[in-house]
Design an enzyme around this catalytic site. Structure first.
Site, PDB file in Angstrom:
ATOM      1  N   ASN A   9       0.883  -1.167   0.000  1.00 20.09           N
ATOM      2  CA  ASN A   9       0.000   0.000   0.000  1.00 20.09           C
ATOM      3  C   ASN A   9       0.918   1.214   0.000  1.00 20.09           C
ATOM      4  O   ASN A   9       1.499   1.556   1.020  1.00 20.09           O
ATOM      5  CB  ASN A   9      -0.899  -0.010   1.239  1.00 20.09           C
ATOM      6  N   TRP A  10       1.052   1.822  -1.173  1.00 20.48           N
ATOM      7  CA  TRP A  10       2.000   2.945  -1.292  1.00 20.48           C
ATOM      8  C   TRP A  10       1.489   4.191  -0.574  1.00 20.48           C
ATOM      9  O   TRP A  10       2.256   5.113  -0.335  1.00 20.48           O
ATOM     10  CB  TRP A  10       2.238   3.262  -2.769  1.00 20.48           C
ATOM     11  N   LYS A  11       0.205   4.262  -0.294  1.00 21.83           N
ATOM     12  CA  LYS A  11      -0.389   5.468   0.310  1.00 21.83           C
ATOM     13  C   LYS A  11      -0.086   6.674  -0.598  1.00 21.83           C
ATOM     14  O   LYS A  11      -0.080   6.527  -1.807  1.00 21.83           O
ATOM     15  CB  LYS A  11       0.106   5.647   1.744  1.00 21.83           C
ATOM     16  N   HIS A  94      -9.365   1.719   4.705  1.00 23.23           N
ATOM     17  CA  HIS A  94      -8.102   1.816   5.441  1.00 23.23           C
ATOM     18  C   HIS A  94      -8.291   2.746   6.633  1.00 23.23           C
ATOM     19  O   HIS A  94      -9.037   3.724   6.548  1.00 23.23           O
ATOM     20  CB  HIS A  94      -6.996   2.337   4.515  1.00 23.23           C
ATOM     21  N   GLU A  96      -6.565   5.045   7.748  1.00 27.29           N
ATOM     22  CA  GLU A  96      -6.285   6.458   7.456  1.00 27.29           C
ATOM     23  C   GLU A  96      -7.483   7.124   6.791  1.00 27.29           C
ATOM     24  O   GLU A  96      -7.754   8.302   7.016  1.00 27.29           O
ATOM     25  CB  GLU A  96      -5.023   6.564   6.573  1.00 27.29           C
ATOM     26  N   GLU A 164      -5.559  -4.623  10.437  1.00 24.24           N
ATOM     27  CA  GLU A 164      -4.508  -3.645  10.686  1.00 24.24           C
ATOM     28  C   GLU A 164      -4.788  -2.914  11.993  1.00 24.24           C
ATOM     29  O   GLU A 164      -5.559  -1.939  12.009  1.00 24.24           O
ATOM     30  CB  GLU A 164      -4.458  -2.618   9.543  1.00 24.24           C
ATOM     31  N   GLY A 170       2.638   2.275  10.806  1.00 24.28           N
ATOM     32  CA  GLY A 170       3.641   3.335  10.664  1.00 24.28           C
ATOM     33  C   GLY A 170       4.350   3.682  11.960  1.00 24.28           C
ATOM     34  O   GLY A 170       5.070   4.673  12.036  1.00 24.28           O
ATOM     35  N   SER A 210       3.378  -2.192  10.298  1.00 27.93           N
ATOM     36  CA  SER A 210       4.817  -2.332  10.530  1.00 27.93           C
ATOM     37  C   SER A 210       5.350  -3.726  10.209  1.00 27.93           C
ATOM     38  O   SER A 210       6.298  -4.197  10.835  1.00 27.93           O
ATOM     39  CB  SER A 210       5.182  -1.939  11.971  1.00 27.93           C
ATOM     40  N   GLY A 231       2.888  -1.141   4.260  1.00 25.38           N
ATOM     41  CA  GLY A 231       3.014   0.283   3.967  1.00 25.38           C
ATOM     42  C   GLY A 231       4.466   0.639   3.681  1.00 25.38           C
ATOM     43  O   GLY A 231       4.989   0.430   2.589  1.00 25.38           O
ATOM     44  N   GLY A 232       5.145   1.160   4.682  1.00 25.03           N
ATOM     45  CA  GLY A 232       6.513   1.677   4.532  1.00 25.03           C
ATOM     46  C   GLY A 232       7.457   0.734   3.798  1.00 25.03           C
ATOM     47  O   GLY A 232       8.191   1.157   2.892  1.00 25.03           O
TER      48      GLY A 232
HETATM   49  P1  13P Z   1       3.084   0.353   7.686  1.00 22.94           P
HETATM   50  O1  13P Z   1       3.537  -0.966   7.085  1.00 22.94           O
HETATM   51  O2  13P Z   1       3.861   1.522   7.191  1.00 22.94           O
HETATM   52  O3  13P Z   1       2.965   0.270   9.168  1.00 22.94           O
HETATM   53  O4  13P Z   1       1.604   0.590   7.128  1.00 22.94           O
HETATM   54  C1  13P Z   1       0.690  -0.445   7.208  1.00 22.94           C
HETATM   55  C2  13P Z   1      -0.493  -0.074   6.443  1.00 22.94           C
HETATM   56  O5  13P Z   1      -1.231   0.827   6.809  1.00 22.94           O
HETATM   57  C3  13P Z   1      -0.775  -0.804   5.205  1.00 22.94           C
HETATM   58  O6  13P Z   1      -2.024  -0.499   4.713  1.00 22.94           O
END
Ligand code: 13P
Length: 248
Positions: A9-11, A94, A96, A164, A170, A210, A231-232
């Site tokens: 998930n590049w966000k 998500h 966010e 999640e 994050g 994470s 994510g990251g």
């Molecule tokens: P991180 O892997 O950066 O914690 O993000 C997880 C995430 O929100 C994937 O959708």
């Protein structure tokens, strides 16, 4: 058996050209993957990334979809627009989006039904906040998100669920493998009651929060965990590839 699915998930990261460079770096590293590999990318990156993914084993996902077929929804993207570029997956709900953009279980439900109707695979996100976990509300929160978010779904196995925990996103603070396994087990039990035990047993549930090259093996070894939403670590080709190749 459930085939594992590792999705990035590049966000709101990577311009289209950066995204193309990233998938060009990832593709050779994951070509022998035994799992489904997906990158979920910003809408405006989709045309270029779609082109770059041709001939690879990497599927393409969006980060959201609107629930209406078309119409006066300034700034929104429809399922048909995604399909025209070969998008197969879409992240829905998500945390966010729930936190910053007013997403609710009701809008998650509408988007999920729209995605399924269009033939997209929704990756439906659920998860509790730190306060909810610390006050013993995790199961109640997840149950509500699942029951309301997935109401009216006809074939559960066409949905991917991503568990999640908000406190792990994050933050570098991963749920322990045992914690994630136990909570995903609870999600599967809830799905079994809502749909049927066989459907729940056949539905893939990812862990997200994470997850990285260092902890992926331990998480993926757990019986209930069928993949990751990353994510990251999905922004770095080597790290993402290490996660995809968790079983090697
Ligand atoms: P991180 O892997 O950066 O914690 O993000 C997880 C995430 O929100 C994937 O959708």
């Amino acid at each position: 058996m459930r085939k594992p699915i590792i999705a990035g998930n590049w966000k709101m990261n990577n311009t289209a050209s950066e995204g193309v460079a990233l998938v060009n770096a990832i593709a050779p590293l994951v070509k022998d993957a035994n799992c489904d590999v997906v990158v979920c990318v910003p809408a405006i990156d989709i045309p270029a990334v779609s082109e770059a993914l041709k001939g690879t084993n990497i599927g393409l996902g969006a980060e959201n979809v609107h629930f209406a077929e078309k119409g006066a929804y300034t700034g929104e993207i429809s399922a048909a627009m995604l399909l025209e570029y070969g998008v197969q997956y879409v992240i829905i709900g998500h945390s966010e989006r729930r936190q910053y953009f007013g997403e609710t279980d009701e809008t998650v439900n509408k988007r999920t039904l729209t995605a399924l109707k269009a033939g997209l695979t929704p990756i439906v996100c659920v998860g509790e906040s730190l306060e909810e976990r610390e006050t013993g509300k995790t199961e109640a929160v997840l149950e509500k998100q699942i029951k309301e978010g997935l109401a009216g779904v006809e074939d559960l196995t066409k949905v991917v669920i991503a568990y999640e925990p908000v406190w792990a996103i994050g933050t570098g603070k991963t749920a322990t493998a045992a914690q994630a396994n136990e909570t995903i087990g609870f999600i599967r039990k809830t799905l079994g009651e809502m749909f049927c035990p066989g459907c729940a047993a056949a539905t893939r549930i990812q862990y997200g929060g994470s997850m990285n090259a260092g902890n992926c093996k331990e998480l993926m070894a757990m019986e209930e965990i069928d993949g990751g939403l990353i994510g990251g670590a999905s922004l770095k080709a080597n790290d993402f590839a290490t996660i995809v190749n968790f079983d090697k």
